[in-house]
Scaffold this active site. Structure first.
Site, PDB file in Angstrom:
ATOM      1  N   GLU A  46     -65.619  17.199  80.207  1.00  0.00           N
ATOM      2  CA  GLU A  46     -64.486  16.397  80.690  1.00  0.00           C
ATOM      3  C   GLU A  46     -64.958  14.987  81.068  1.00  0.00           C
ATOM      4  O   GLU A  46     -64.309  13.992  80.721  1.00  0.00           O
ATOM      5  CB  GLU A  46     -63.853  17.096  81.895  1.00  0.00           C
ATOM      6  CG  GLU A  46     -62.720  16.340  82.543  1.00  0.00           C
ATOM      7  CD  GLU A  46     -62.368  16.928  83.900  1.00  0.00           C
ATOM      8  OE1 GLU A  46     -61.811  16.176  84.724  1.00  0.00           O
ATOM      9  OE2 GLU A  46     -62.664  18.115  84.149  1.00  0.00           O
ATOM     10  N   ASP A  50     -63.658  11.734  79.021  1.00  0.00           N
ATOM     11  CA  ASP A  50     -62.936  10.675  79.715  1.00  0.00           C
ATOM     12  C   ASP A  50     -63.477   9.307  79.303  1.00  0.00           C
ATOM     13  O   ASP A  50     -62.709   8.377  79.016  1.00  0.00           O
ATOM     14  CB  ASP A  50     -63.077  10.881  81.228  1.00  0.00           C
ATOM     15  CG  ASP A  50     -62.489   9.738  82.035  1.00  0.00           C
ATOM     16  OD1 ASP A  50     -61.264   9.549  81.988  1.00  0.00           O
ATOM     17  OD2 ASP A  50     -63.253   9.029  82.715  1.00  0.00           O
ATOM     18  N   GLU A 122     -59.459  16.184  77.930  1.00  0.00           N
ATOM     19  CA  GLU A 122     -60.623  15.294  77.994  1.00  0.00           C
ATOM     20  C   GLU A 122     -61.889  16.032  77.567  1.00  0.00           C
ATOM     21  O   GLU A 122     -62.738  15.462  76.853  1.00  0.00           O
ATOM     22  CB  GLU A 122     -60.790  14.745  79.401  1.00  0.00           C
ATOM     23  CG  GLU A 122     -59.720  13.738  79.789  1.00  0.00           C
ATOM     24  CD  GLU A 122     -59.863  13.216  81.193  1.00  0.00           C
ATOM     25  OE1 GLU A 122     -59.372  12.101  81.466  1.00  0.00           O
ATOM     26  OE2 GLU A 122     -60.475  13.906  82.035  1.00  0.00           O
TER      27      GLU A 122
END
Length: 228
Positions: A46, A50, A122
């Site tokens: 994640e 991102d 993400e």
């Protein structure tokens, strides 16, 4: 249908390393119920996803709007990568049926569910980047994330507290507000974040939320109240 098969049908590519995909779909709470699960949870992916997502959205906006100043590009990017948009994209991809999580988390609805979906989205981008590089992620982001741009522009949904604060402060003080984590509390799968908004080195206001983004918006809202 497995996650890999479903995604291949939707995005036209299959993962070479399917463990990366499975990891991207493993919520932290799943490991609480299955501590011997062979893969880690998805928070590292994640984190990576991102950064990859922000870079590719930034690149696309930079090329598409050569006349826009930095501040406007920033608020448009924030609107495109917020958790509501990412949760919507995850639903369109059918990720919700494949995310591994605890029985308790499966019962969550509303914003808690959206945050889980957005985080998985993400993580998926991070996994796809590790599996196949930028050239696989770029068309994916363009098709599933940038496709929301027209609606964002039409509805002016980018006009949230963070964007309003940024435009105001950049105009008056020639600085860009920044956000820092001041505190984290609660169990790992239900964190509460306290974020501070800074003008330079000065802490202006604080906000709390169940995600960093939510806490940042609350901090921005509190900063705006102080300026009025």
């Amino acid at each position: 249908m497995t996650p890999s098969e479903a995604l291949k049908k939707t995005i036209g590519t299959a993962f070479r390393n399917e463990d990366l995909l499975t990891e991207a779909l493993t919520h932290r709470s799943y490991l609480n119920e299955y501590p011997n699960w062979r893969l880690p949870h998805n928070e590292r992916l994640e984190y990576l996803g991102d950064a990859v997502l922000e870079l590719l959205v930034s690149e696309e906006l930079f090329e598409r709007f050569p006349e826009f100043p930095e501040g406007r590009l920033t608020v448009l990017r924030a609107a495109l990568v917020n958790y509501q948009i990412l949760a919507l994209v995850a639903e369109r991809l059918g990720l919700q049926q494949f995310i591994l999580m605890s029985r308790g988390e499966k019962k969550d609805t509303g914003k808690a569910r959206e945050v889980i979906l957005a985080n998985a989205m993400e993580a998926l981008i991070g996994a796809l980047y590790l599996d196949q590089g930028f050239e696989a992620v770029r068309p994916f982001v363009k098709k599933f994330v940038m496709s929301n741009l027209d609606e964002v522009l039409e509805t002016k949904s980018y006009r949230d507290a963070k964007s309003e604060l940024q435009e105001s402060v950049q105009e008056r003080m020639k600085v860009t507000p920044t956000y820092r984590v001041l505190d984290e509390s609660g169990p790992a799968h239900k964190r509460v974040f306290t974020m501070g908004v800074y003008f330079g080195d000065a802490l202006i206001a604080e906000g709390k939320g169940t995600s960093k983004q939510e806490a940042e918006i609350e901090a921005a809202r509190n900063a705006l109240k102080k300026q009025r």
